[in-house]
Design a protein around this motif. Sequence first.
Motif, PDB file in Angstrom:
ATOM      1  N   LYS A 196      44.376  30.674  42.857  1.00 51.42           N
ATOM      2  CA  LYS A 196      44.120  32.059  43.256  1.00 51.42           C
ATOM      3  C   LYS A 196      42.685  32.205  43.734  1.00 51.42           C
ATOM      4  CE  LYS A 196      47.323  34.115  39.868  1.00 51.42           C
ATOM      5  NZ  LYS A 196      47.450  35.101  38.754  1.00 51.42           N
ATOM      6  N   THR A 197      42.488  33.176  44.631  1.00 55.68           N
ATOM      7  CA  THR A 197      41.125  33.511  45.026  1.00 55.68           C
ATOM      8  C   THR A 197      40.545  34.477  44.002  1.00 55.68           C
ATOM      9  OG1 THR A 197      41.746  35.452  46.345  1.00 55.68           O
ATOM     10  CG2 THR A 197      41.744  33.296  47.465  1.00 55.68           C
ATOM     11  N   LEU A 198      39.243  34.613  44.018  1.00 64.71           N
ATOM     12  CA  LEU A 198      38.602  35.567  43.111  1.00 64.71           C
ATOM     13  C   LEU A 198      39.062  36.991  43.410  1.00 64.71           C
ATOM     14  CD1 LEU A 198      36.595  35.622  40.762  1.00 64.71           C
ATOM     15  CD2 LEU A 198      34.757  35.982  42.421  1.00 64.71           C
ATOM     16  N   PHE A 199      39.361  37.259  44.673  1.00 64.18           N
ATOM     17  CA  PHE A 199      39.861  38.579  45.061  1.00 64.18           C
ATOM     18  C   PHE A 199      41.179  38.895  44.348  1.00 64.18           C
ATOM     19  CE2 PHE A 199      42.519  41.259  47.790  1.00 64.18           C
ATOM     20  CZ  PHE A 199      41.688  42.368  47.945  1.00 64.18           C
ATOM     21  N   ASN A 200      41.992  37.874  44.102  1.00 66.06           N
ATOM     22  CA  ASN A 200      43.287  38.065  43.447  1.00 66.06           C
ATOM     23  C   ASN A 200      43.164  38.412  41.972  1.00 66.06           C
ATOM     24  OD1 ASN A 200      44.495  35.309  45.393  1.00 66.06           O
ATOM     25  ND2 ASN A 200      44.824  37.477  45.811  1.00 66.06           N
ATOM     26  N   VAL A 201      42.037  38.064  41.355  1.00 67.13           N
ATOM     27  CA  VAL A 201      41.952  38.190  39.892  1.00 67.13           C
ATOM     28  C   VAL A 201      40.998  39.272  39.410  1.00 67.13           C
ATOM     29  CG1 VAL A 201      42.593  35.777  39.557  1.00 67.13           C
ATOM     30  CG2 VAL A 201      40.172  36.397  39.684  1.00 67.13           C
ATOM     31  N   ALA A 257      38.686  43.090  35.717  1.00 65.15           N
ATOM     32  CA  ALA A 257      39.809  42.156  35.729  1.00 65.15           C
ATOM     33  C   ALA A 257      41.094  42.846  36.179  1.00 65.15           C
ATOM     34  CB  ALA A 257      39.993  41.554  34.337  1.00 65.15           C
ATOM     35  N   LYS A 258      41.869  42.154  36.995  1.00 66.46           N
ATOM     36  CA  LYS A 258      43.148  42.696  37.445  1.00 66.46           C
ATOM     37  C   LYS A 258      44.250  42.340  36.443  1.00 66.46           C
ATOM     38  CE  LYS A 258      41.928  42.887  42.332  1.00 66.46           C
ATOM     39  NZ  LYS A 258      42.276  42.542  43.741  1.00 66.46           N
ATOM     40  N   GLN A 259      45.430  42.820  36.718  1.00 63.35           N
ATOM     41  CA  GLN A 259      46.548  42.648  35.799  1.00 63.35           C
ATOM     42  C   GLN A 259      46.803  41.161  35.524  1.00 63.35           C
ATOM     43  OE1 GLN A 259      50.147  44.528  37.138  1.00 63.35           O
ATOM     44  NE2 GLN A 259      51.065  44.571  35.099  1.00 63.35           N
ATOM     45  N   CYS A 260      47.128  40.862  34.266  1.00 64.54           N
ATOM     46  CA  CYS A 260      47.445  39.507  33.825  1.00 64.54           C
ATOM     47  C   CYS A 260      46.234  38.564  33.838  1.00 64.54           C
ATOM     48  CB  CYS A 260      48.580  38.895  34.648  1.00 64.54           C
ATOM     49  SG  CYS A 260      50.141  39.762  34.438  1.00 64.54           S
ATOM     50  N   ILE A 261      45.030  39.145  33.775  1.00 62.98           N
ATOM     51  CA  ILE A 261      43.810  38.350  33.672  1.00 62.98           C
ATOM     52  C   ILE A 261      43.051  38.788  32.431  1.00 62.98           C
ATOM     53  CG2 ILE A 261      41.588  37.784  34.713  1.00 62.98           C
ATOM     54  CD1 ILE A 261      43.918  36.495  36.149  1.00 62.98           C
ATOM     55  N   ASP A 262      42.804  37.844  31.533  1.00 63.64           N
ATOM     56  CA  ASP A 262      42.042  38.128  30.317  1.00 63.64           C
ATOM     57  C   ASP A 262      40.556  38.180  30.650  1.00 63.64           C
ATOM     58  OD1 ASP A 262      41.952  38.102  27.196  1.00 63.64           O
ATOM     59  OD2 ASP A 262      40.500  36.568  27.818  1.00 63.64           O
ATOM     60  N   ILE A 263      39.865  39.226  30.199  1.00 68.87           N
ATOM     61  CA  ILE A 263      38.481  39.455  30.587  1.00 68.87           C
ATOM     62  C   ILE A 263      37.560  38.335  30.100  1.00 68.87           C
ATOM     63  CG2 ILE A 263      38.015  40.886  28.548  1.00 68.87           C
ATOM     64  CD1 ILE A 263      36.531  41.520  32.039  1.00 68.87           C
ATOM     65  N   ARG A 264      37.813  37.814  28.904  1.00 72.26           N
ATOM     66  CA  ARG A 264      36.947  36.761  28.383  1.00 72.26           C
ATOM     67  C   ARG A 264      37.216  35.434  29.093  1.00 72.26           C
ATOM     68  NH1 ARG A 264      33.666  37.149  23.119  1.00 72.26           N
ATOM     69  NH2 ARG A 264      32.261  35.414  23.476  1.00 72.26           N
ATOM     70  N   PHE A 265      38.484  35.165  29.406  1.00 75.81           N
ATOM     71  CA  PHE A 265      38.802  33.975  30.185  1.00 75.81           C
ATOM     72  C   PHE A 265      38.134  34.061  31.555  1.00 75.81           C
ATOM     73  CE2 PHE A 265      41.228  31.672  33.349  1.00 75.81           C
ATOM     74  CZ  PHE A 265      41.432  30.437  32.757  1.00 75.81           C
ATOM     75  N   LEU A 296      24.093  37.627  46.832  1.00 73.74           N
ATOM     76  CA  LEU A 296      25.479  37.180  46.767  1.00 73.74           C
ATOM     77  C   LEU A 296      26.348  38.162  47.547  1.00 73.74           C
ATOM     78  CD1 LEU A 296      27.681  35.319  45.590  1.00 73.74           C
ATOM     79  CD2 LEU A 296      27.732  36.803  43.574  1.00 73.74           C
ATOM     80  N   ASN A 297      26.968  37.670  48.627  1.00 73.94           N
ATOM     81  CA  ASN A 297      27.847  38.496  49.444  1.00 73.94           C
ATOM     82  C   ASN A 297      29.207  38.595  48.761  1.00 73.94           C
ATOM     83  OD1 ASN A 297      30.059  38.711  51.666  1.00 73.94           O
ATOM     84  ND2 ASN A 297      28.181  39.434  52.669  1.00 73.94           N
ATOM     85  N   ARG A 298      29.691  39.820  48.583  1.00 74.65           N
ATOM     86  CA  ARG A 298      30.937  40.018  47.851  1.00 74.65           C
ATOM     87  C   ARG A 298      32.119  39.377  48.573  1.00 74.65           C
ATOM     88  NH1 ARG A 298      32.904  45.980  46.031  1.00 74.65           N
ATOM     89  NH2 ARG A 298      32.675  46.332  48.276  1.00 74.65           N
ATOM     90  N   SER A 299      32.161  39.469  49.880  1.00 79.72           N
ATOM     91  CA  SER A 299      33.273  38.887  50.633  1.00 79.72           C
ATOM     92  C   SER A 299      33.324  37.378  50.472  1.00 79.72           C
ATOM     93  CB  SER A 299      33.163  39.254  52.116  1.00 79.72           C
ATOM     94  OG  SER A 299      33.255  40.661  52.291  1.00 79.72           O
ATOM     95  N   VAL A 300      32.152  36.753  50.476  1.00 81.39           N
ATOM     96  CA  VAL A 300      32.087  35.306  50.288  1.00 81.39           C
ATOM     97  C   VAL A 300      32.541  34.941  48.878  1.00 81.39           C
ATOM     98  CG1 VAL A 300      30.547  33.301  50.217  1.00 81.39           C
ATOM     99  CG2 VAL A 300      30.251  35.038  52.002  1.00 81.39           C
ATOM    100  N   ALA A 301      32.097  35.719  47.900  1.00 78.96           N
ATOM    101  CA  ALA A 301      32.506  35.453  46.509  1.00 78.96           C
ATOM    102  C   ALA A 301      34.014  35.577  46.346  1.00 78.96           C
ATOM    103  CB  ALA A 301      31.791  36.418  45.572  1.00 78.96           C
ATOM    104  N   TYR A 302      34.602  36.587  46.997  1.00 85.41           N
ATOM    105  CA  TYR A 302      36.049  36.818  46.881  1.00 85.41           C
ATOM    106  C   TYR A 302      36.864  35.630  47.382  1.00 85.41           C
ATOM    107  CZ  TYR A 302      35.989  41.814  45.620  1.00 85.41           C
ATOM    108  OH  TYR A 302      35.853  43.021  44.967  1.00 85.41           O
ATOM    109  N   GLU A 303      36.293  34.837  48.293  1.00 84.22           N
ATOM    110  CA  GLU A 303      37.037  33.729  48.891  1.00 84.22           C
ATOM    111  C   GLU A 303      37.129  32.495  47.971  1.00 84.22           C
ATOM    112  OE1 GLU A 303      34.915  32.941  52.436  1.00 84.22           O
ATOM    113  OE2 GLU A 303      35.610  34.736  53.501  1.00 84.22           O
ATOM    114  N   GLN A 304      36.346  32.487  46.890  1.00 83.73           N
ATOM    115  CA  GLN A 304      36.317  31.305  46.017  1.00 83.73           C
ATOM    116  C   GLN A 304      37.649  31.152  45.290  1.00 83.73           C
ATOM    117  OE1 GLN A 304      33.511  29.441  46.545  1.00 83.73           O
ATOM    118  NE2 GLN A 304      33.294  31.177  47.968  1.00 83.73           N
ATOM    119  N   THR A 305      38.180  29.940  45.309  1.00 83.07           N
ATOM    120  CA  THR A 305      39.488  29.684  44.717  1.00 83.07           C
ATOM    121  C   THR A 305      39.365  28.831  43.465  1.00 83.07           C
ATOM    122  OG1 THR A 305      39.834  27.710  46.074  1.00 83.07           O
ATOM    123  CG2 THR A 305      40.626  29.826  46.957  1.00 83.07           C
TER     124      THR A 305
END
Length: 344
Positions: A6-11, A81-89, A111-120
Motif C-alpha cells: 500500500k501507499t502511504l496515501f492508502n493508510v 490513520a485510515k480504517q483498518c490501520i492501527d495508530i501505533r503500528f 517534506l512534500n506531502r504528495s511525495v510522502a504519499y507515494e511511499q509504498t
Amino acid sequence: MMWEEKTLFNVCELAYGKSLAQSKRVDGDFPVYGSAGKIGNHHQYLIQGPGIIIGRKGNVGSVYYEKEHFFPIDTVFYAIAKQCIDIRFLYYKLKTLNLSNLNTDSAVPGLNRSVAYEQTSKYPPLSIQRKVAGILSPYDDLIENNLKRIKLLEKVAFIEYQLIANERQTQSFTKYKVEDILLPIKRKIKIQTSEFLRKGAFPIIDQSGKYVSGYTNEIEAVYTVPLPMIVFGDHTRILKYITFPFACGADGTQLIYPNYPNISTAYLYFELISLNLSNYHYARHFKYLKEQDIYLPKGEVMLEYKTITDPLFELIYNLRLQNNKLNEARDILLPRLMNGEIEV
C-alpha cells in the motif's frame, strides 16, 4: 496471513499543524510539537491523542508518538490513520520509511506531502498490526518511564541545590567570577555532524537540545577525565551535566570543570543554570558566562551536597544506559517485524 502493498496515501492522511508562536503559548498540560520533538507546553490542545507527528520543515521526516492530547505546530504534519490501520503500528511503520530522505526543498529542508504519499510498504491485517505494536510498544513505554525517573531525580538534585542556595543570607558563601574557577581543558578533535553514527562506542555531546546527539568510535576524540564535566552550548546556552566518557560535536561546545577540588561539579552545574544570559541574543555566550558572578558555599556544605547527589546522578547514568540498550533491542526488532520477517 497476506501482507498487502500500500501507499502511504492508502493508510493515513497527513494533516498540517497550526501556527503557535512561543509568545502566544500559555503554559499548561499539553505538549507542543515541532519537527525537533516536544518544544514546550500549552494550556490548549489541537489534536486528541494518541497521535503521530512528522517533521515537515527543519528536521524533515522525524517521527514522534504522543499518547496524550497535543498541539502540532505548522512545521509538522500529524497523521490520521485510515480504517483498518492501527495508530501505533503506523508509527513504527513510518519510522522505517526513511522520510528524512525525501527533502524536496533546496533552501529550507521540507517534506512534500504528495511525495510522502507515494511511499509504498507492506501492511498486514489489523489483528497482526496490533500484535506487532504490542511487541514493540513495551520497549518505548519503559524508555519513557525511565526518562520520567531521570527528570524526577534531576529535580531532587536541583531542590537540594536550592535549599543550600536559599541560605546565602545566613551562611558563609564565597563570591567567584566564573572565569576564575575554570580548569583549562585541552581540547580534542571534534566530530562533524556528518560523521555522527546512530550506534557506536562513545556518545557525542553537542549544543543541541538532545542529551546525546550521536555516537562515534574515534577514541582520540573521547574525554575520560576529568569527570563529571559540564558541556555548555556557545550559541544555544544549553548546559549538560555529563558523568560518562564522551566526544564533542563540532558546533560550539565549551567544557567546564572547577579548578578547586572542594567544588561540587553538580552544584556548579545548577548555579550556572540559574544565570540569565538571554539578553545577549544570538552570540557566542561563553565569554559572557565567564564574566558572571556566582556564589558557592563553604567546603563542608559542598561535601554534604556531593554525598546526597552523587548517588542520584549514578542512578541517572544507569537509567540512560538501560535506555540505550532498550533502543538498540527495539531497533533490531523493528525492521524485521515491519516486513513480516518475524511471524507473530
